[in-house]
Design an enzyme around this catalytic site. Structure first.
Site, PDB file in Angstrom:
ATOM      1  N   LYS A   1       0.825  -1.208   0.000  1.00 30.12           N
ATOM      2  CA  LYS A   1       0.000   0.000   0.000  1.00 30.12           C
ATOM      3  C   LYS A   1       0.864   1.266   0.000  1.00 30.12           C
ATOM      4  O   LYS A   1       1.897   1.308   0.671  1.00 30.12           O
ATOM      5  CB  LYS A   1      -0.891  -0.020   1.257  1.00 30.12           C
ATOM      6  CG  LYS A   1      -1.739   1.219   1.481  1.00 30.12           C
ATOM      7  CD  LYS A   1      -2.882   1.341   0.514  1.00 30.12           C
ATOM      8  CE  LYS A   1      -3.684   2.632   0.713  1.00 30.12           C
ATOM      9  NZ  LYS A   1      -4.645   2.869  -0.380  1.00 30.12           N
TER      10      LYS A   1
ATOM     11  N   MET B   1     -10.248   6.385  -0.301  1.00 30.31           N
ATOM     12  CA  MET B   1      -9.667   5.750   0.883  1.00 30.31           C
ATOM     13  C   MET B   1      -8.866   6.748   1.717  1.00 30.31           C
ATOM     14  O   MET B   1      -8.903   6.706   2.948  1.00 30.31           O
ATOM     15  CB  MET B   1      -8.746   4.598   0.461  1.00 30.31           C
ATOM     16  CG  MET B   1      -9.421   3.513  -0.379  1.00 30.31           C
ATOM     17  SD  MET B   1     -10.802   2.745   0.458  1.00 30.31           S
ATOM     18  CE  MET B   1      -9.961   1.828   1.708  1.00 30.31           C
ATOM     19  N   GLY B   2      -8.129   7.623   1.052  1.00 25.64           N
ATOM     20  CA  GLY B   2      -7.333   8.610   1.800  1.00 25.64           C
ATOM     21  C   GLY B   2      -6.064   8.040   2.404  1.00 25.64           C
ATOM     22  O   GLY B   2      -5.629   8.458   3.473  1.00 25.64           O
TER      23      GLY B   2
ATOM     24  N   CYS C   1      -2.378  10.299  -5.987  1.00 26.41           N
ATOM     25  CA  CYS C   1      -3.547   9.944  -5.172  1.00 26.41           C
ATOM     26  C   CYS C   1      -4.523  11.125  -5.170  1.00 26.41           C
ATOM     27  O   CYS C   1      -4.157  12.228  -4.769  1.00 26.41           O
ATOM     28  CB  CYS C   1      -3.138   9.595  -3.735  1.00 26.41           C
ATOM     29  SG  CYS C   1      -4.598   9.258  -2.714  1.00 26.41           S
TER      30      CYS C   1
ATOM     31  N   ILE D   1      -2.437   3.939 -15.197  1.00 27.67           N
ATOM     32  CA  ILE D   1      -2.798   5.174 -14.506  1.00 27.67           C
ATOM     33  C   ILE D   1      -3.332   4.899 -13.084  1.00 27.67           C
ATOM     34  O   ILE D   1      -3.758   3.792 -12.806  1.00 27.67           O
ATOM     35  CB  ILE D   1      -3.926   5.940 -15.273  1.00 27.67           C
ATOM     36  CG1 ILE D   1      -5.140   5.019 -15.457  1.00 27.67           C
ATOM     37  CG2 ILE D   1      -3.416   6.451 -16.595  1.00 27.67           C
ATOM     38  CD1 ILE D   1      -6.354   5.669 -16.088  1.00 27.67           C
ATOM     39  N   ASN D   2      -3.303   5.936 -12.247  1.00 24.90           N
ATOM     40  CA  ASN D   2      -4.056   5.874 -11.005  1.00 24.90           C
ATOM     41  C   ASN D   2      -5.542   6.046 -11.358  1.00 24.90           C
ATOM     42  O   ASN D   2      -5.889   6.250 -12.520  1.00 24.90           O
ATOM     43  CB  ASN D   2      -3.590   6.992 -10.057  1.00 24.90           C
ATOM     44  CG  ASN D   2      -3.793   6.606  -8.588  1.00 24.90           C
ATOM     45  OD1 ASN D   2      -4.792   5.999  -8.240  1.00 24.90           O
ATOM     46  ND2 ASN D   2      -2.849   6.963  -7.742  1.00 24.90           N
ATOM     47  N   SER D   3      -6.394   5.972 -10.378  1.00 20.92           N
ATOM     48  CA  SER D   3      -7.829   6.134 -10.645  1.00 20.92           C
ATOM     49  C   SER D   3      -8.094   7.510 -11.265  1.00 20.92           C
ATOM     50  O   SER D   3      -7.296   8.438 -11.118  1.00 20.92           O
ATOM     51  CB  SER D   3      -8.618   5.996  -9.337  1.00 20.92           C
ATOM     52  OG  SER D   3      -8.183   6.964  -8.407  1.00 20.92           O
TER      53      SER D   3
ATOM     54  N   GLY E   1      -5.400  -0.197 -14.709  1.00 17.36           N
ATOM     55  CA  GLY E   1      -6.683   0.487 -14.915  1.00 17.36           C
ATOM     56  C   GLY E   1      -7.638  -0.388 -15.703  1.00 17.36           C
ATOM     57  O   GLY E   1      -7.551  -0.466 -16.921  1.00 17.36           O
TER      58      GLY E   1
ATOM     59  N   GLY F   1      -6.103  -3.898  -9.948  1.00 21.60           N
ATOM     60  CA  GLY F   1      -6.593  -3.219  -8.748  1.00 21.60           C
ATOM     61  C   GLY F   1      -8.019  -3.648  -8.409  1.00 21.60           C
ATOM     62  O   GLY F   1      -8.240  -4.538  -7.591  1.00 21.60           O
ATOM     63  N   THR F   2      -8.993  -3.019  -9.059  1.00 19.94           N
ATOM     64  CA  THR F   2     -10.401  -3.277  -8.708  1.00 19.94           C
ATOM     65  C   THR F   2     -10.771  -4.755  -8.837  1.00 19.94           C
ATOM     66  O   THR F   2     -11.459  -5.308  -7.968  1.00 19.94           O
ATOM     67  CB  THR F   2     -11.337  -2.427  -9.597  1.00 19.94           C
ATOM     68  OG1 THR F   2     -11.075  -1.044  -9.350  1.00 19.94           O
ATOM     69  CG2 THR F   2     -12.801  -2.701  -9.290  1.00 19.94           C
TER      70      THR F   2
HETATM   71  C1  SIN Z   1      -6.239   5.968  -1.535  1.00 16.32           C
HETATM   72  O1  SIN Z   1      -5.742   5.396  -0.552  1.00 16.32           O
HETATM   73  O2  SIN Z   1      -6.918   6.992  -1.426  1.00 16.32           O
HETATM   74  C2  SIN Z   1      -6.041   5.386  -2.885  1.00 16.32           C
HETATM   75  C3  SIN Z   1      -4.621   5.402  -3.293  1.00 16.32           C
HETATM   76  C4  SIN Z   1      -4.359   6.175  -4.528  1.00 16.32           C
HETATM   77  O3  SIN Z   1      -5.287   6.568  -5.239  1.00 16.32           O
HETATM   78  O4  SIN Z   1      -3.194   6.415  -4.852  1.00 16.32           O
END
Ligand code: SIN
Length: 307
Positions: free
Chosen positions: A45, A71-72, A128, A190-192, A245, A267-268
């Site tokens: 993580k 998630m943060g 993020c 990519i990230n989300s 992705g 990921g998902t």
């Molecule tokens: C998250 O923990 O908010 C997701 C991680 C990310 O988007 O990099």
């Protein structure tokens, strides 16, 4: 059977498919489950200097064709993740740290620390979208250049960067210019897709709570944006690309490699299906390649035809 092994930034991977930093990779128990699966590596993580609880619940919602999350960055703090590679050694897989500092100094401190640890590689997460009050560094090219300049030079381990999705050719070129100059060992894209808004019409409400319901979109919804990012960077720079992705099948993985990816993260689909997803996607990819007459990834990597 087709050979789907790959070497990225000097690291041998038994297959080109492993988990994305993000889902189900916060605790040692979760990382052990990844180790026991057929994921080719164990990506941990994204961590911060101090442990974080993350954003308020509910902060993840599975959708018909993907997910939304805010998630943060809930994580145990980087010092815990420095201990884990030794504890995961029995799985015989590369362990990848993901670093997402809340400021440049934090990133430098964590990169230095992981650099002297037993991790095989480090992914610097500049994308993020879920930290309140913190913009995504990958969208601020001045800051991105500065962070990469300072951070990459101190890492003795292969250090790559996780990018946000870009949508405009001018931005691809600007990002590519920085990457050419700073030379990360790999890029993950990519990230989300940040700050999407999913609404439950029955409840007349958002489906997640943090940030007014805005969160990162993942899964099948973003596959075509992810493919576009992999392809564009493949055209613009000579740095290994890890595609991420919306991968949930061997055919998806094939498309990413055809676009130019060296490896693919899940990921998902991992979040929803669990660790068996890695074996399934790898077997599907190998069968798809065999059907096409390909025996190695290099037979078709990047060889996308434009009609
Ligand atoms: C998250 O923990 O908010 C997701 C991680 C990310 O988007 O990099």
């Amino acid at each position: 059977m087709a050979d789907i092994s790959v070497k990225i930034a000097g690291i041998e991977l038994g297959s080109c498919i492993f988990n994305a930093a993000g889902p189900k990779d916060v605790t040692l128990k979760e990382l052990e489950a990844i180790g026991a699966s057929r994921s080719a590596a164990i990506a941990m993580k994204s961590c911060t200097k101090e442990p974080r609880e993350g954003n308020e619940e509910p902060r993840y919602c599975a959708l018909e064709s993907g997910s939304i999350n805010s998630m943060g960055l809930p994580n145990l703090g980087y010092k815990e993740y420095m201990k884990f590679p030794a504890l995961l050694k029995s799985f015989g897989k590369p362990v990848i740290a993901s670093v997402s500092g809340l400021c440049l100094e934090d990133n430098i401190q964590m990169l230095k620390a992981f650099s002297d640890s037993e991790v095989s590689a480090i992914e610097l997460n500049l994308s993020c979208p879920n930290i309140k009050g913190k913009p995504q560094i990958g969208y601020d090219f001045v800051q991105m250049d500065e962070v990469l300049k300072e951070a990459l030079k101190i890492s003795k381990k292969p250090a790559g960067v996780k990018l946000p999705p870009y949508f405009d050719f001018v931005h691809f070129e600007e990002a590519a210019g920085i990457l050419k100059r700073r030379k990360p060992a790999f890029i993950s894209c990519i990230n989300s897709i940040g700050n999407a808004l999913v609404i439950d019409a029955e409840k007349e409400a958002t489906v997640i709570r943090p940030k007014g319901g805005f969160g990162g979109l993942g899964g099948k919804y973003i596959k075509y944006t992810a493919l576009a990012n992999v392809r564009k960077f493949y055209e613009l720079i000579d740095i290994p690309i890890i595609g991420v992705g919306g991968v949930s099948s061997g055919r998806d993985a094939f498309e990413f490699i055809l676009a130019g990816a060296s490896a693919v993260q899940i990921g998902t689909a991992f979040m929803e299906e669990g660790p068996s997803v890695f074996a399934r996607v790898q077997d599907e990819l190998a069968s798809f390649m065999a059907r096409k007459g390909y025996s190695r990834l290099d037979d078709f990597r990047g060889k996308l035809k434009v009609i």
